[in-house]
Design an enzyme around this catalytic site. Structure first.
Site, mmCIF file in Angstrom:
data_model
loop_
_atom_site.group_PDB
_atom_site.id
_atom_site.type_symbol
_atom_site.label_atom_id
_atom_site.label_comp_id
_atom_site.label_asym_id
_atom_site.label_seq_id
_atom_site.Cartn_x
_atom_site.Cartn_y
_atom_site.Cartn_z
ATOM 1 N N SER A 1 0.810 -1.213 0.000
ATOM 2 C CA SER A 1 0.000 0.000 0.000
ATOM 3 C C SER A 1 0.842 1.262 0.000
ATOM 4 O O SER A 1 1.914 1.315 0.616
ATOM 5 C CB SER A 1 -0.861 0.056 1.278
ATOM 6 O OG SER A 1 -1.687 -1.057 1.383
ATOM 7 N N HIS B 1 -7.243 0.298 6.319
ATOM 8 C CA HIS B 1 -6.902 -1.111 6.560
ATOM 9 C C HIS B 1 -6.992 -1.474 8.036
ATOM 10 O O HIS B 1 -7.395 -2.581 8.392
ATOM 11 C CB HIS B 1 -5.499 -1.419 6.006
ATOM 12 C CG HIS B 1 -5.431 -1.387 4.507
ATOM 13 N ND1 HIS B 1 -6.195 -2.211 3.718
ATOM 14 C CD2 HIS B 1 -4.719 -0.614 3.641
ATOM 15 C CE1 HIS B 1 -5.951 -1.968 2.433
ATOM 16 N NE2 HIS B 1 -5.052 -0.990 2.359
#
Lengths: 344, 344, 344, 344
Positions: D201, D277
Site C-alpha cells: 500500500s 486497513h
C-alpha cells in the site's frame, strides 16, 4: 447388400476410429483440428500424408456440420478472449488493435460468428457487416476507425464487407454459406426496415488475369491501351480515382465484367470469390471503380470491388441454376459491360 | 493408396450424405435420432431396413462421440422441461411423480446427465447416485421418497443405483462408460471424503438362467433343492428375507456367483449388466441377498443384486485385462462362493 | 437547515442502522423479510411491536423499490425451485399440483414474476395471464388443466386472471402496479397483435355489502326481491347461470355496478380490488354474471366478476384523475346499470 | 412513541421520496448516482447543495448495502464493456492499455469487483491481487506488463496491490471493507495453499507530513539530516535505492513508522490508507524502502510503501479494538523503529 456392408467396413480406414477415440479426451477436438492444420501444411513436402488429411477432413466435415454450429452475435459485450481472436484472425481487412475493433462493433455494425460447443471461445468463421444508407461502393469509409456512428434504424442496407475463416484445420469444411444465410435471416428479423443485403467483395483473380491478357499477343486489349493501363497501374498515384482518363477506366471495368462473367475453370467462374457467392445463390450486381484504393487493393484487382446481392427469396433457385449450368447471374448493366470486350 | 480412396468413396452409401444434409435443417439432429428409433422398431418386420439403421447408427455414434457431450448435474434447480423427462425415461427404478423425483435430487443424492448442444433440453443418458455410509446392500431405502435426508458430508460411499439411456434412437452408441467415469471424477473433486464408488446393480439374466438349470436333468442343483427353490420363488411371501432356510439361501447366492463368474457368451459373461461394468474396468465386489424384494426384483434375479466397485486407479488396467481375456475380476469371497458349485 | 439535519439524525431510529448491518450477512435480506412477517403476525397481540414493523417496512420499501426488481417470464423451462413456489403461493385460484401448473404455463398462457437479486429463486409477486379471443367473462375455462391449448398468435386479448403477493414480510410494499405495467409493455412487444389487456377480477367485498343491504330496513332492494335473492344465494344449485330469473339476475348486476361505483371508503371505492386497478389507471369495463360459479365465487361475490381494462395510453391520465377525485372510471353500460338502483 | 413516529415523518425530507420515485424509471439508479456526483462537485461553490448530497448519500448507502452487491471475478473472459472500465477507472497504478490490462488478468493475478444488479456492466469498486512467493516489497515487478507469468499453485501469498472506487457518486458509501473480506474468503477456498494475505500500500500522507516536520524549528529531525534528506528527495536519481546512505535511509524508515503509529487525527491515524486497513482489522506488518521508485511514489511517500496483513481469524477482534481505542496494531519491528524517533 450384406457384401457391400462388409466391403465398407473393410475399406474404412482404422485411423478414423483412432481419431474418434482421440476426440474423447479433454481438448481432443481442438487437437485434431490442429493436427489437420499441420498435416495440410506438410502436404507439399510430404504428399504421402494426403490420406490422413483426407480422413481428418472427412471426420471434421461431419462433426462441424452446420446443424451443430451456433450463430452468435459478437459485440463489445463479448468476452475479450473471443474479441482478441477477431483481431488475430481477420484476414480480408486487418484490424488495427482494440480501437479499430471497437469501431467495428458499434451500433451501425454487426459481427456474427459460428461456434461449436467443443470450442466455446473459438470462433470458427466470422462475418462483418456495415449498416448503411444505400449499397456501399467504397471500402475505406466502412473501415475508418474514427468514422462517426450512424443510427442503425436509419439504414436500409446491410453490407457484408469481410468474411474470415479462422481455423486452417477446417479448410474445405463448408461454413460460409450457412453463415451468410443465417445472418441474413437474423438481420431480417431484428432490423425489418433493411431492404438490401449485399457484399462489398474483392476480386482476387482479376489483376493476375489482366496481366496475362496484357502480355498476350492476341488479347482483349490493344497495344496502345495496354501500355497506358500498365503505366498507370504501376504508379502509386493511380489510386486517385480521378487520375484515370474516362476511356481507360471504362475499359478496365468492362474487362473486369468480362473476367467475372466469362472466364471459367471448368464450367464455373475463375474468380474464387465469385464462385463462393454465386454458389450461395447471390447475384453479381455492380462493379465499383477504385472501391479499394489501398496498395493491396490496387495490386489484387486494380482497385475494383464487386457487390453481390443476397435476396432470400431467390437464393435457392439461383443456387440450383448455378450448380447445374455454372451460369453467372448478374445485373443487366454488367452483362452490357462484358459485351464490350472482344478479342482484338 | 489412390485406388483404396476411390473404393472408399464408391462404397460410402450416398444416404450418409443425405443424412448430413438433413442435419443442417433446424431440428434435424432430433429428427434423425427419431428416424433411427422408428427404423429399429421396424427391423423385425422389415429386415431390409437394416442398412439404413446401420448408416444412421454409424453417423450418430460419430456425432455423439462423448468428446461432444456435456456432463451436467441435475438437481431441483434444473428446468422442469428436463426434470419431467427423468420421470418419463427412468427405466430401472420408476419415478412415481414429482414428490418421488424431488427426493432423488435432495442433498444426499446426485443425478448427472449427458447433453448434446443440438438437443439442449434432452438428457441422453442419466445416472442416479446415493451418498451413503457404507456400501448399500438394499435398494428399497435408496428409493423411499419419504426417507430422511442425511448430511452428504458424512457419507463415505457413492452408490450408483440407476443408469438410464433416454434415446432409443441412440441404441448402441456408447455413452454409459464415459458417463460413469466423469461422474466418479466429479464426485471425487466435490466430495473428497468419499472412499467407495460402487453400484447396486440388478442381475437381469440370473433367474432365467436359473430356471433353465432347474429344469435340466443334469444340473448344478439336485432334485430336492430344485423343488424347494422353485416353491419358494413362486410364493409371494418369499420376498421376506427371513423366510428362506439358511442352506437354500446360501445355495442361491453361490449359484449367482457361479452364474456371474463362469457363464459366458463367447468369452464374455452372459449377464449384460456384468458385461457393462466389467468392460468399464469395475470389479464385482459383493452379492446381496434379497436386496430387491419387489415383485420385479424377485422375478428378475430372485431378489439378489450385485455391487460393482469403481476404483479410478484400476479402471484402465482392469478394462484392458477384461477386454483381452474376458476374465471376471471379483472379490475373493465371490470366487469362493462360485467354487461351491459343480455339476451334480 | 443545519438544525433540521440534526433533528433528522436524532429521530432516525438506531434500529434502522441495525437492520442495515444485519442485511450484510449472507441471507440477511431474507431474514429481515421473515422478521417483518413474524412481527406483523404478532401485532394484534403485541401492539408495541408496531414501530419495528414500521421501520422494517420503511427499509424494505426502499430496498424493494421496483427500479431494483427484475421482471422474469416463468414457463415450463424455469427451475423447479421457482415453480414449486408458484404452487405454494398462488392465493387467488389455487394450483392443484404439477399437472395444473404445467397447463398454466402452456403456449396460450403467460406468467411473470418480479425477482430481487438478493433472493434469486424467490418470486416476490407473480401474475398469470391467459391469451384469448375476446375478453373472457368466465373464469372456469381459464383454469381447466385439461383445456386444449390454443395458438397464441390467434389471440387478441390478454386476460390477467390472477395476481399473487408471495412474501407476507413485504406487505404494503407496492409491487403490483409496476408489475402489471411492465407485463403489458412486454406483451405488447412480443405479441403485437394483442388488442385488449384486461383483468378478470373478483369483487371481494360485494356479497358482504349485499348482505348488509338485504338486512337493512331501508334498502336498495325491496322485501320481495330480498327474499328471492337470499333464497337463491343459499342454494348450491344457484351456481347454474340459468337458474336465476332474468329480473333477479339483472337486479344483482345493477346492485354490483352500484356497489363498485358509488360505495366508498373516504373518497375511494369500498372494494379493495377496484381500488387497486383504478389507482393503476385501469377502467372498469364490464360486470360478468356468474363468471365464477365455484363455492367461493358464490360466497364472495354471488359469482359475479369484473373486467378492468388497461389501456397503456390512458393509464397515467386515469391514475391522476382517480388519485385526485376518487372517481371510478367505467364504461357507459356500467354507469347505466348503476343508475337503476335507488333507495326504496 | 406515536409522537416520535410523527416527528420522523415530518422531518424526513420529501426529496427522499422523490428520489425513490426517480429510481423506478429505467436507468434511474444510474441517474441518481450521477446526480450525486455532480452535486458533490458543486459543493465548494454552492454549499447550499449539501442537504441534497446528504440525502442522496443516505439513500445510496442504504441501496448499495454490501448485502446487495455481488462479488465477481474479472478475468480475460470478461466482457470488454467491463474491462475497458478497469482501464478507465484504475487510480492507484494506471493501466496502460489492453496489453497491460491482459497481464494484470493472467493466471498469477486476480481481479475482483462488486456489482449491483441495477448496473450490471458497471464495476463499483475493484481490487487487483498478485499471487507471489513471499510478501512483495517492490511494486514495480507486480506492474510490469511483460513479466513472465508464474504458476499460481506455487504461490504462498496474495498481495493486494490496488483498490479503486469507480463511482464518484458513491463517495462515502462503504464498499472496500466488505470487498477485501469476501476476496480473502474466496481466495482461501480456491487456493488453499495461500498462507499470507497482505497489501502493498501507498502511504499517501507521509511526504506531506515529513515536509512539515522538516520545516519546523522543533522537529524530529536535526538540521544536518534535514538538509541531506531534502537534497536527496529533490534529485531524480534519489529513486535508486543504493543512492541513499544507510543512516539516512534508516532515519526515513523510522520517521515513517512514527508517522503511521503516532500521528493522529482525533484518536485515529492521520494516514487515510492506514485508517482504512486498520479499521478493517488488518495489521501494519512491514515498511518497505523504495518500494515505489516512480516519480509519483517518491513524491507521495519518499518511495516507501507498507504491507498490511489480513488474518481472517483476527479481523473482527482487531477491528473492534481499533474502533474502540484507535490503537495501531503493528509488528514488533515497526514499533521498535518508531521508538527511535523523538523530538530533537
Amino acid at each position: 447388400m450384406e457384401n457391400l456392408r462388409q466391403l465398407q467396413q473393410v475399406v474404412e480406414p482404422p485411423r478414423q476410429e483412432l481419431f474418434r477415440r482421440l476426440n474423447i479426451a479433454p481438448g481432443g477436438t481442438r487437437a485434431l483440428i490442429e493436427m489437420r492444420s499441420h498435416v495440410l501444411n506438410e502436404l507439399d513436402s510430404h504428399p504421402y500424408l494426403e490420406p490422413i488429411a483426407a480422413d481428418l477432413g472427412h471426420l471434421l466435415a461431419s462433426w462441424f456440420n452446420s446443424g451443430f454450429l451456433t450463430l452468435e452475435r459478437i459485440d463489445w459485450h463479448s468476452s475479450a478472449v473471443v474479441l482478441e481472436k477477431l483481431i488475430a484472425y481477420e484476414a480480408v481487412h486487418q484490424i488495427q488493435g482494440w480501437h479499430d475493433l471497437r469501431r467495428r462493433l458499434e451500433a451501425d455494425r454487426r459481427c456474427y460468428a459460428f461456434f461449436h460447443s467443443a470450442l466455446p471461445t473459438e470462433p470458427l468463421i466470422f462475418i462483418e457487416v456495415a449498416l448503411t444508407r444505400g449499397t456501399s461502393d467504397l471500402i475505406h469509409p466502412l473501415l475508418d476507425p474514427d468514422a462517426p456512428v450512424s443510427d442503425p434504424e436509419s439504414a436500409d442496407s446491410a453490407i457484408f464487407y469481410s468474411i474470415t475463416n479462422c481455423q486452417p484445420g477446417l479448410r474445405g469444411v463448408p461454413l460460409g454459406s450457412s453463415l451468410i444465410k443465417q445472418v441474413v435471416e437474423d438481420l431480417r428479423k431484428s432490423l425489418p426496415h433493411l431492404k438490401t443485403y449485399a457484399t462489398l467483395s474483392p476480386i482476387p483473380g482479376f489483376r493476375k488475369w489482366l496481366g496475362q491478357e496484357l502480355s498476350k499477343s492476341e488479347s482483349f486489349v490493344n497495344h496502345a491501351e495496354t501500355r497506358k493501363i500498365q503505366a498507370l497501374l504501376e504508379q502509386p498515384e493511380s489510386a486517385e480515382r480521378s487520375k484515370w482518363p474516362a476511356d481507360l477506366r471504362q475499359r478496365l471495368i468492362s474487362l473486369c465484367a468480362f473476367y467475372l462473367l466469362h472466364e471459367k475453370r471448368g464450367d464455373k467462374p475463375l474468380d474464387p470469390v465469385a464462385r463462393f457467392h454465386l454458389k450461395n445463390g447471390a447475384r453479381l450486381e455492380r462493379i465499383n471503380w477504385m472501391a479499394d484504393d489501398s496498395a493491396s487493393g490496387i495490386k489484387q484487382s486494380a482497385g475494383i470491388m464487386a457487390n453481390y446481392v443476397y435476396e432470400l427469396a431467390d437464393l435457392q433457385r439461383n443456387h440450383e441454376s448455378y450448380t447445374r449450368s455454372g451460369k453467372v447471374l448478374s445485373s443487366a448493366r454488367i452483362e452490357r459491360l462484358s459485351r464490350q470486350i472482344s478479342k482484338s
